[in-house]
Design an enzyme around this catalytic site. Structure first.
Site, PDB file in Angstrom:
ATOM      1  N   CYS A 191     -10.206  28.331  -9.536  1.00  0.00           N
ATOM      2  CA  CYS A 191      -9.987  27.580  -8.286  1.00  0.00           C
ATOM      3  C   CYS A 191     -11.338  27.196  -7.662  1.00  0.00           C
ATOM      4  CB  CYS A 191      -9.174  28.433  -7.313  1.00  0.00           C
ATOM      5  SG  CYS A 191      -8.820  27.588  -5.743  1.00  0.00           S
ATOM      6  N   HIS A 211      -4.633  30.082  -8.482  1.00  0.00           N
ATOM      7  CA  HIS A 211      -4.912  29.832  -9.899  1.00  0.00           C
ATOM      8  C   HIS A 211      -6.347  30.205 -10.234  1.00  0.00           C
ATOM      9  CE1 HIS A 211      -7.276  26.027  -9.299  1.00  0.00           C
ATOM     10  NE2 HIS A 211      -6.654  26.090  -8.140  1.00  0.00           N
TER      11      HIS A 211
HETATM   12 CO    CO Z   1      -7.527  25.771  -6.312  1.00  0.00          CO
END
Ligand code: CO
Length: 215
Positions: free
Chosen positions: A99, A96
């Site tokens: 992060c 993602h």
């Molecule tokens: Co992460």
């Protein structure tokens, strides 16, 4: 208050039973998920919720920055069971944007044990990007590093004996690299899917010779 979790659980269980009286009875007897999700431990990226999947539909492993360490017995055991016992058809490695693990890996700061865990991210950063000193990574750079790391983890998983054995046995399992946007809640496919075709194009080496090694 932590007791609220137990109260919420009772309400959830009651709602499920009201909608489908045999819901838990059916689930308790069998799990046959088609998906294995390998994602980040980040609390904002829960696999079932963001992919719209119900209990029983996805087998899940999560660690910081969704990394594939070839010596991680926890991850390897999950993958082995998912592929060879549950027969999942798709493995999704999902990272993602934003992060913290990706950011920490290239921050230049020392955090402790996690610095060892995040080494694969630094390996990707040194091969794919101009090496920057601490503080030199823009958000856009970190997003690119996040994507590059996911693609590398797909490749790492494809090289494990577990996946190669599965493909040799003609199991229909693919590995996908996805990224999730914290800001819009959307999943994107990074287009780095590895299927059994990869194995067919690059079969494993022959077994090592059994001849005694020269000393
Ligand atoms: Co992460």
């Amino acid at each position: 208050m932590i007791e609220e979790l137990l109260t919420k659980n009772k309400l959830w269980s009651a709602a499920r039973k009201a909608a489908k009286p045999d819901y838990f009875e059916r689930l308790s007897k069998l799990q046959r998920p088609e998906y294995l999700w390998i994602g980040c431990s980040d609390s904002r990226v829960p696999a079932n919720v963001i992919a719209g999947l119900e209990p029983g539909e996805v087998f899940v492993h999560r660690n910081v920055a969704n990394l594939i360490h070839p010596t991680d017995l926890n991850m390897l055991s999950v993958v082995e069971y998912a592929v060879h016992q549950l027969g999942v058809k798709h493995i999704i490695i999902c990272g993602h944007y934003g992060c913290g693990g990706i950011r920490a890996a290239v921050s230049g700061e020392r955090f402790g044990l996690i610095d060892h865990w995040l080494q694969p991210v630094r390996d990707v950063s040194s091969t794919c990007f101009e090496c920057r000193e601490s503080g030199g990574w823009s958000e856009a750079d970190l997003d690119k590093l996040c994507e590059a790391s996911i693609i590398e983890q797909v490749e790492r998983l494809a090289r494990t004996p577990t996946l190669r054995a599965a493909w040799q046995e003609m199991k229909d399992v693919s590995i996908h690299g996805w990224v999730y946007g914290l800001k819009d809640g959307l999943l994107s496919d990074l287009g780095c899917t590895v299927t059994r075709d990869r194995f067919a194009a690059s079969p494993p080496c022959k077994s090592p010779s059994t001849a005694p090694m020269a000393t």
